[in-house]
Design a protein around this motif. Structure first.
Motif, PDB file in Angstrom:
ATOM      1  N   LEU A  36      68.244  60.616  15.973  1.00  0.00           N
ATOM      2  CA  LEU A  36      66.848  60.392  16.345  1.00  0.00           C
ATOM      3  C   LEU A  36      65.894  60.977  15.310  1.00  0.00           C
ATOM      4  O   LEU A  36      64.936  60.327  14.868  1.00  0.00           O
ATOM      5  N   VAL A 202      68.566  54.050  18.483  1.00  0.00           N
ATOM      6  CA  VAL A 202      67.479  54.211  19.453  1.00  0.00           C
ATOM      7  C   VAL A 202      66.213  54.702  18.758  1.00  0.00           C
ATOM      8  O   VAL A 202      65.111  54.195  19.008  1.00  0.00           O
ATOM      9  N   GLY A 203      66.376  55.680  17.861  1.00  0.00           N
ATOM     10  CA  GLY A 203      65.220  56.202  17.142  1.00  0.00           C
ATOM     11  C   GLY A 203      64.536  55.140  16.309  1.00  0.00           C
ATOM     12  O   GLY A 203      63.302  55.035  16.292  1.00  0.00           O
ATOM     13  N   GLN A 205      64.610  51.870  16.748  1.00  0.00           N
ATOM     14  CA  GLN A 205      63.958  50.906  17.635  1.00  0.00           C
ATOM     15  C   GLN A 205      62.595  51.423  18.098  1.00  0.00           C
ATOM     16  O   GLN A 205      61.600  50.688  18.096  1.00  0.00           O
ATOM     17  N   LEU A 206      62.547  52.676  18.462  1.00  0.00           N
ATOM     18  CA  LEU A 206      61.289  53.249  18.955  1.00  0.00           C
ATOM     19  C   LEU A 206      60.260  53.405  17.838  1.00  0.00           C
ATOM     20  O   LEU A 206      59.090  53.031  17.987  1.00  0.00           O
ATOM     21  N   VAL A 207      60.695  53.948  16.702  1.00  0.00           N
ATOM     22  CA  VAL A 207      59.763  54.182  15.590  1.00  0.00           C
ATOM     23  C   VAL A 207      59.217  52.869  15.049  1.00  0.00           C
ATOM     24  O   VAL A 207      58.012  52.730  14.787  1.00  0.00           O
ATOM     25  N   HIS A 209      58.702  50.232  16.509  1.00  0.00           N
ATOM     26  CA  HIS A 209      57.773  49.611  17.459  1.00  0.00           C
ATOM     27  C   HIS A 209      56.575  50.519  17.759  1.00  0.00           C
ATOM     28  O   HIS A 209      55.868  50.321  18.754  1.00  0.00           O
ATOM     29  N   HIS A 211      56.433  53.881  18.399  1.00  0.00           N
ATOM     30  CA  HIS A 211      56.550  54.925  19.418  1.00  0.00           C
ATOM     31  C   HIS A 211      57.042  56.233  18.804  1.00  0.00           C
ATOM     32  O   HIS A 211      58.079  56.775  19.205  1.00  0.00           O
ATOM     33  N   LEU A 214      57.025  59.159  21.343  1.00  0.00           N
ATOM     34  CA  LEU A 214      58.071  58.959  22.350  1.00  0.00           C
ATOM     35  C   LEU A 214      59.444  59.324  21.789  1.00  0.00           C
ATOM     36  O   LEU A 214      60.266  59.934  22.481  1.00  0.00           O
ATOM     37  N   THR A 215      59.691  58.967  20.540  1.00  0.00           N
ATOM     38  CA  THR A 215      60.968  59.311  19.902  1.00  0.00           C
ATOM     39  C   THR A 215      61.139  60.826  19.831  1.00  0.00           C
ATOM     40  O   THR A 215      62.207  61.368  20.149  1.00  0.00           O
ATOM     41  N   LEU A 218      61.786  62.218  23.312  1.00  0.00           N
ATOM     42  CA  LEU A 218      63.179  62.072  23.726  1.00  0.00           C
ATOM     43  C   LEU A 218      64.041  63.147  23.079  1.00  0.00           C
ATOM     44  O   LEU A 218      64.922  63.735  23.728  1.00  0.00           O
ATOM     45  N   THR A 219      63.778  63.430  21.816  1.00  0.00           N
ATOM     46  CA  THR A 219      64.485  64.513  21.123  1.00  0.00           C
ATOM     47  C   THR A 219      64.249  65.839  21.815  1.00  0.00           C
ATOM     48  O   THR A 219      65.182  66.637  22.018  1.00  0.00           O
TER      49      THR A 219
END
Length: 245
Positions: A36, A202-203, A205-207, A209, A211, A214-215, A218-219
């Motif tokens: 992440l 996952v990281g 995908q979030l970054v 887009h 986010h 949010l990334t 989550l960490t």
């Protein structure tokens, strides 16, 4: 609660590795954290790593050779922050040399605080990565990952450095039955690779887009959960808390 956690983690500990207790699954969580964090640093902070220092050394060489897509300053700041974090991890390792549970609990608690700062910064900036935001995140994430790397080294669980996979992948091939080896812990090695891959996927995908906060959030959650679980499982009579021989 403590008994439930112990039973759950016991199922994930390979036979013959009881001396490490719940450390293998907990360190797999930290491996996800690495994926992440490096997704954040590479994709959002200017193609720099805060956990993979091999990459930064190479990037520094590329940048000094004239690659304008890379920043020599960012690589140097990341490496310097990582080293300071590793120094702090070494000090914690000395302080809690006789209790691996307290060492992991304390280090992940400190990491949680460091990452919490990055969450606040990312949230306040609304995802805009100005130079100030960029270097603040590099410094605090570098500190957190240097600390994690040093503590993982002190904990000494085979094939679970949480931040480096080169030797893990080498071991999978070089120690395999095909190569004439005994293939120790192939499952753990594969899980380590998959854990970092999952974190990176996952990281990213979030970054990608938008986010960033949010990334990092989550960490933060994964680190906090690891610290709490470690505290719950660190009973006075637990054999795994003692340092490896």
């Amino acid at each position: 609660m403590r008994r439930l956690l112990s039973d759950a983690f016991r199922t994930l500990v390979p036979r013959g590795e009881e001396r490490h207790g719940p450390l293998p699954p907990l360190m797999l969580i930290l491996t996800v954290v690495t994926g992440l964090v490096d997704a954040v640093s590479y994709l959002a902070l200017g193609h720099v790593f805060v956990a993979n220092m091999t990459g930064n050394v190479v990037f520094l060489g590329f940048a000094l050779a004239g690659d304008e897509s890379l920043s020599a300053l960012a690589s140097v700041v990341a490496m310097g922050s990582f080293l300071l974090g590793a120094l702090a991890g070494g000090r914690l390792g000395t302080r809690f040399a006789l209790h691996r549970g307290h060492l992991l609990r304390t280090s992940t608690a400190v990491q949680t605080i460091l990452v919490a700062v990055t969450v606040v910064v990312a949230a306040v900036s609304d995802g805009r990565v100005t130079p100030g935001v960029q270097y603040t995140l590099i410094v605090f994430l570098g500190l957190a990952m240097g600390l994690q790397n040093a503590v993982a080294r002190r904990l000494g669980v085979p094939d679970l450095t949480t931040t480096v996979l080169t030797l893990t992948l080498t071991g999978l091939a070089a120690d395999s039955a095909t190569a004439g080896g005994e293939a120790p812990r192939p499952g753990r090695r594969i899980l380590s690779v998959l854990a970092m891959f999952l974190g990176a996927l996952v990281g990213a995908q979030l970054v990608l887009h938008g986010h960033l906060a949010l990334t990092l959030g989550l960490t933060l959650v994964l680190l906090a959960v690891t610290s709490v679980i470690t505290h719950r499982l660190s009973t006075a009579d637990a054999a795994w808390i003692r340092p490896r021989l």
